[in-house]
Write a protein that holds these residues in place. Structure first.
Motif: not given
Lengths: 301, 301, 301
Positions: A168-171, A183-186, A205
């Motif tokens: 999953g996309a990180g926090f 959100r910063f691009p993950q 993540d």
């Protein structure tokens, strides 16, 4: 426990070189279950802890006909003793081979797998799992309701329990001109080695600009959160409910006890231990045990 | 990361007013990836931290042809420098626009949605999600295996990750005549604002007699439990594995670090910080940072 | 909240022997909602806390026409007072009966249930749940995306919330000849009593060589991890995000507060309390309250 009746001959053949000696009358002997000490019966495969000074006594009191023992015990009338280097390890191997049910390889028809995913040989993927553009190594077992996002690379023989969420996309967030986070691009990957276990409902993540990496033979229990960009080594043990914040370096053979918190941007040295509920805010040197909130080196008593 | 080749002209057009100045030879320049410092190559869009005294040096060492910088750096031969107010923010916007794959709006055929649910425009609902009599605002992205119970109101543009459970009955009990617990009716709603993120496998319960409320732009990470009746403000950050017990008031801009516990029936003042693993048992005044078990005000060093 | 209009006659009939006396003009009276104190209106069923010295005043200020009270309050003009032994308990029963929507018994067509599973009468099993060779007692409600592995025995009337994982293999390992961990066989069962609640995304592992056991009326909140071989009594309360490591004995009526950690191989005595975020590393005597990291007996103040 799977129903099975295992003749002694079959057992000895399975254990092979592990067996150093056999005492007793083997003809007709068999086992058909494993049990804890309170429930051992005649046909349980029992075992006695090595080097226990009372082990001859414990052995004689066992109700089981067949017992795994280490060297140095004496024969017991009416029992088959299988002398092995490591009785518990031998028991575990027998249990896995004969009494543990494993899913047959195959992909459940309800599983949804992206056309660009790569799935190795002999993989099991259970019902209601959703796999993106990921690579799944040979022999992996992925249970039900698992989510694997794009960009995940799973090694061979991994075991992913129900409800786990991988990649999953990180926090990570930036603030826009109004001060609101976005959100910063993950866009990194999640790279998992061979023979890794991921517990039920655990979340790992993917990386932000780099990758999240988990080494071979690492074992992660249920309900852990492992954030983006962690570089985790081999044979690491991460027990239940652990929170590993982002961008740590965790060396091989580290042990993280339940419900511990790892701060992010720190280094856990080879073979160190983080205690139960410990809040690790600083680097921990190799081999040390740190406990408490905040975590400090445990003093010997 | 999505494959993309972005010409400099396209990049400048996308950034618009963010761009203050451009140095270097722009014709033919392009980018095709984002990367961390160890993996930057010629076609990475790189950036340099503002106000870093060494930033001219860092910039000259970058392998990238195109770099986002703040004011005050000098042109570098052979590089395109894009001078912006906030290089990291600009990078994040470019990354989200060109390199992050977002699901297309649409409802997966396996998702189960109550006939009385209201679903806004341009919503994505993933496989195996189950939605009750809820209201889903325009532009929400709801991943797979998500459960949204009756009485949940989701604002616009929320992002709900895999396995999240929204609006379950809270953990409140009465005792019957025999002293056994039975559930106190949980008939409140769960009202979530706009642009809220809910992490994977996170659970947020609906209210008992009142509502659980979560404000706009609040971001909640994986594996958090938020109990009934909480009133949580805007732009709050709740990181991984946090437990928020029932009936707290949490003001805007509060930051709750990983694995912290919030007691229930307390007030977290505007902009306060609860430290990693902290056990917050009392009200925390606005702007303060509390750490430890039990949590106490962190003294400046 | 389910829409319902409940006439006073119906209410009194439902409450039966619970009702000791009724004051006021009952003809035409009805209720149609429950609400917290800030939202009470004329047709809310309100209640007043027993023994509160100000309760006559609170009662007179209530906007509701119908109020549950205990003995000792005086009639109020224009209101119907229902005198009961325990107003909150009476409110809870009314709420559950009239305002809480419960799923109708039935098995959702997408649920996957092993041919060897035994499913009792009046069970509800929701979408995308996967049930192995397990036994599900009469009247259980199993929500969506739940995974129940082989060897789980669920008593009557249990409530299993979305995403829970019951009976997964426990986190026990041996080392092979190369020093790599492999799973010790987890062939025990998970035996859950009657009227047990398991929260969303909570994981309870089956036993290794013995069974994991959970007693009647025990209530477990969201996102808890309960490891193999635990013997947990009746009427135990395990709140959110608790980690219970393996092989503990937890007696009846124990209360474990949020995010606490229980070490494994310890004994929690009857009715003891483990505080929020506490790290319990030793046996806790019956009736005591232990808090902190590591947990110690809480001193009275």
């Amino acid at each position: 426990m799977k129903n099975a009746k295992v003749k002694l001959s079959e057992l000895l053949s399975f254990l092979g070189d592990e067996v150093m000696r056999v005492y007793g009358e083997t003809s007709g002997a068999y086992i058909d279950n494993l049990a804890d000490v309170a429930h051992v019966n005649e046909t349980t495969l029992d075992w006695v802890k090595p080097k226990n000074p009372d082990r001859q006594q414990i052995l004689e009191n066992s109700k089981a006909n067949v017992v795994l023992v280490d060297e140095g015990v004496l024969p017991v009338a009416g029992k088959v003793l299988i002398v092995v280097k490591n009785p518990k390890r031998a028991l575990a191997k027998v249990g896995n081979a004969f009494f543990v049910e494993r899913p047959q390889p195959g992909i459940h028809p309800t599983a949804i797998i992206d056309a660009q995913a790569e799935v190795g040989e002999d993989v099991y993927i259970g019902p209601f799992s959703v796999i993106g553009k990921a690579s799944i190594g040979a022999g992996c077992v992925i249970d039900s309701n698992v989510r694997i996002y794009d960009g995940v690379i799973l090694g061979k023989g991994c075991d992913i329990k129900a409800g786990a969420v991988l990649g999953g996309a990180g926090f990570g967030f930036e603030k826009d001109e109004d001060g609101n986070r976005f959100r910063f691009p993950q866009v990194g990957r999640l790279i998992i080695g061979d023979d890794v276990e991921v517990g039920a409902n655990t979340c790992i993540d993917r990386g932000a600009l780099s990758d999240t990496v988990i080494g071979d033979h690492t074992k992660i229990n249920n309900l852990c959160h492992i954030a983006h960009n962690n570089k985790i080594g081999s044979n690491v043990v991460i027990t239940g409910c652990v929170n590993v914040s982002g961008s740590n370096v965790i060396d091989d053979n580290v042990w993280i006890a339940p419900n511990a918190s790892i701060r992010g941007f720190i280094h856990l040295g080879e073979g160190c231990t983080v205690g139960m509920g410990a809040v690790a805010t600083k680097d921990i040197p190799a081999g040390e045990t740190w406990v408490g909130n905040p975590a400090k080196k445990m003093e010997k008593k």
